[in-house]
Design an enzyme around this catalytic site. Structure first.
Site, PDB file in Angstrom:
ATOM      1  N   THR A   1      54.693  30.964  53.912  1.00 19.17           N
ATOM      2  CA  THR A   1      55.273  32.229  53.454  1.00 19.17           C
ATOM      3  C   THR A   1      56.020  32.953  54.569  1.00 19.17           C
ATOM      4  O   THR A   1      56.854  33.813  54.289  1.00 19.17           O
ATOM      5  CB  THR A   1      54.163  33.151  52.919  1.00 19.17           C
ATOM      6  OG1 THR A   1      53.117  33.221  53.897  1.00 19.17           O
ATOM      7  CG2 THR A   1      53.589  32.617  51.613  1.00 19.17           C
TER       8      THR A   1
ATOM      9  N   GLY B   1      46.851  21.289  63.199  1.00 19.47           N
ATOM     10  CA  GLY B   1      47.248  22.389  62.329  1.00 19.47           C
ATOM     11  C   GLY B   1      46.616  23.706  62.711  1.00 19.47           C
ATOM     12  O   GLY B   1      46.619  24.651  61.929  1.00 19.47           O
ATOM     13  N   LEU B   2      46.076  23.797  63.937  1.00 20.58           N
ATOM     14  CA  LEU B   2      45.397  25.018  64.403  1.00 20.58           C
ATOM     15  C   LEU B   2      46.211  25.729  65.472  1.00 20.58           C
ATOM     16  O   LEU B   2      45.705  26.572  66.199  1.00 20.58           O
ATOM     17  CB  LEU B   2      44.007  24.667  64.930  1.00 20.58           C
ATOM     18  CG  LEU B   2      43.095  23.975  63.916  1.00 20.58           C
ATOM     19  CD1 LEU B   2      41.776  23.556  64.560  1.00 20.58           C
ATOM     20  CD2 LEU B   2      42.837  24.876  62.709  1.00 20.58           C
ATOM     21  N   SER B   3      47.485  25.368  65.558  1.00 18.06           N
ATOM     22  CA  SER B   3      48.442  26.076  66.399  1.00 18.06           C
ATOM     23  C   SER B   3      48.165  25.961  67.886  1.00 18.06           C
ATOM     24  O   SER B   3      48.141  26.948  68.619  1.00 18.06           O
ATOM     25  CB  SER B   3      48.517  27.551  65.985  1.00 18.06           C
ATOM     26  OG  SER B   3      49.672  28.147  66.518  1.00 18.06           O
TER      27      SER B   3
ATOM     28  N   SER C   1      50.282  24.762  69.931  1.00 15.23           N
ATOM     29  CA  SER C   1      51.535  25.100  70.618  1.00 15.23           C
ATOM     30  C   SER C   1      51.663  26.607  70.812  1.00 15.23           C
ATOM     31  O   SER C   1      52.054  27.069  71.892  1.00 15.23           O
ATOM     32  CB  SER C   1      52.738  24.559  69.850  1.00 15.23           C
ATOM     33  OG  SER C   1      52.792  25.087  68.539  1.00 15.23           O
TER      34      SER C   1
ATOM     35  N   ASP D   1      52.087  32.036  63.811  1.00 11.61           N
ATOM     36  CA  ASP D   1      51.165  31.513  64.817  1.00 11.61           C
ATOM     37  C   ASP D   1      51.128  32.389  66.064  1.00 11.61           C
ATOM     38  O   ASP D   1      50.065  32.718  66.589  1.00 11.61           O
ATOM     39  CB  ASP D   1      51.554  30.086  65.202  1.00 11.61           C
ATOM     40  CG  ASP D   1      51.447  29.128  64.033  1.00 11.61           C
ATOM     41  OD1 ASP D   1      50.837  29.503  63.014  1.00 11.61           O
ATOM     42  OD2 ASP D   1      51.980  28.008  64.141  1.00 11.61           O
TER      43      ASP D   1
ATOM     44  N   TYR E   1      58.902  19.840  57.719  1.00  7.81           N
ATOM     45  CA  TYR E   1      58.807  21.303  57.748  1.00  7.81           C
ATOM     46  C   TYR E   1      60.187  21.911  57.526  1.00  7.81           C
ATOM     47  O   TYR E   1      60.370  22.824  56.709  1.00  7.81           O
ATOM     48  CB  TYR E   1      58.219  21.742  59.086  1.00  7.81           C
ATOM     49  CG  TYR E   1      57.918  23.229  59.196  1.00  7.81           C
ATOM     50  CD1 TYR E   1      56.625  23.703  59.029  1.00  7.81           C
ATOM     51  CD2 TYR E   1      58.915  24.147  59.480  1.00  7.81           C
ATOM     52  CE1 TYR E   1      56.337  25.057  59.140  1.00  7.81           C
ATOM     53  CE2 TYR E   1      58.640  25.500  59.587  1.00  7.81           C
ATOM     54  CZ  TYR E   1      57.354  25.940  59.415  1.00  7.81           C
ATOM     55  OH  TYR E   1      57.077  27.274  59.527  1.00  7.81           O
TER      56      TYR E   1
END
Length: 380
Positions: free
Chosen positions: A31, A119-121, A123, A167, A219
């Site tokens: 979103t 997928g837990l950011s 970066s 993120d 993405y």
């Protein structure tokens, strides 16, 4: 991280260190780049960056997790000029310089505990730890919004991954026992109570070990599909379609793929707003369980970013007593979350591990979390 790593790398002590967390998104997926809403919380895992200044215009960067150290003159920095983990580090320096700040040079060592590709950011945690440390080291006086902007520019413009600001916002702004509600059109935020411990709950994070790679084009493809749907509907962003207008909007989209993408974004925004209302109203997080599961179904069927491992983790957790579960993050692998009673933590963990073993999948890494603190100097 102890000072030993910095001393070993550079033969001198670090001047200061910053820690920034990874994030788990409670709800509100894909979103952010549609000007919508999201509700992330900070993980107890993150990245610590130790730094010391130089006066020769050179960056030296090393990682506790990687043997490949990098030495590069700041004047040579250009988008994409440094690859891999170090690109996120030097990308922050590049972004500060692009914002008009003088960068005299520095040594940096990073140490991370967020699994890469989960997928837990990882970066954003890396970028925000470096941004906070560099800002502090050189006295740049950046606001939290400035740090978010610098970190996002490092990811978007230097590394080249077209993510939104979710993120970095979570990594900088989150607090303990709270989630962070973000409106990505105005960039207004507010903290929402999420005291899982007080409610006798845990959020299980299930790293499926199915490694996603956001830079591989999927993405960017989803982002382009959303933009195309908005264009065909004559609105700036899919955020501008609400639940009441969804049926009419879907009738106007002839492409079935674009219909599915639009339906996910509109309904995910509605679910996120409802989640916030529940948490700010009755306060019992158990009541958001059905919204979490509905989010996963939408991501799986309409946005098509789930995978076998994520679906198995979610279905197994739900069958074992979870109040709600969903994939979290960009998708195509990575992690799922499950909201469980504290007393059910072991049972759900064992069930998910057993299901993966039976399916002959790589064993997942599972841990229970409470919402943690955002980016901060390590001695504060």
């Amino acid at each position: 991280m102890s000072d030993d790593a910095f001393e070993a790398a550079y033969g001198r002590p670090a001047e200061l260190a910053w820690h920034a967390p990874g994030r788990v998104n409670i709800i509100g997926e894909h979103t952010d780049y549609n000007d919508g809403f999201a509700l992330p919380a900070a993980l107890p895992l993150g990245v610590t960056a130790q730094v010391a200044a130089r006066d020769d215009g050179v960056i030296r960067a090393s990682s506790v997790q990687d043997d490949d150290a990098v030495t590069v003159p700041i004047v040579d920095l250009a988008p994409g000029s440094v690859q891999g983990w170090a690109g996120y580090v030097v990308g922050v320096i590049w972004a500060f310089r692009e914002a008009g700040h003088h960068m005299p040079g520095l040594d940096i060592v990073v140490d991370g505990s967020v699994p890469i590709g989960s997928g837990l950011s990882s970066s954003a945690a890396l970028e925000c730890a470096v941004a906070g440390a560099v800002d502090d080291l050189f006295g740049l006086g950046s606001t939290p919004a400035d740090l978010i902007t610098v970190a996002r520019r490092a990811e978007n413009d230097y590394v080249g991954v077209p993510t939104g600001a979710l993120d970095q916002s979570a990594s900088v702004l989150c607090r303990e026992a709270e989630a962070l509600f973000i409106d990505f059109r105005s960039m207004d935020t507010r903290r929402v109570p999420l005291d899982l411990d007080g409610a006798g709950l845990r959020l299980l994070v299930i790293d499926t070990q199915a490694r996603h790679q956001l830079a591989d084009g999927e993405y960017a493809k989803r982002r382009a599909e959303c933009a195309r749907a908005a264009e065909l509907l004559g609105v700036p962003m899919l955020r501008d379609i609400d639940d009441d207008g969804l049926a009419g909007a879907l009738e106007r989209l002839t492409d079935p793929v674009l219909r599915r993408r639009a339906r996910h974004i509109v309904t995910e925004n509605a679910r996120t707003l409802q989640t916030v209302r529940v948490l700010e109203g009755q306060g019992d997080p158990r009541a958001i369980g059905a919204l979490l599961l509905a989010s996963h179904v939408s991501l799986r069927d309409d946005f098509e970013v789930s995978c076998r491992e994520l679906d198995l983790a979610v279905s197994t957790a739900m069958d074992t007593g979870a109040h709600g579960a969903r994939m979290t993050g960009g998708g195509f692998g990575g992690s799922a979350i499950a909201l469980v009673d504290d007393t059910d933590t072991d049972a759900v963990t064992d069930a998910v591990q057993g299901a993966f073993a039976e399916a002959e999948l790589t064993a997942p890494v599972i841990f229970a979390m409470q919402p943690a603190r955002g980016a901060h100097r390590c001695d504060e």
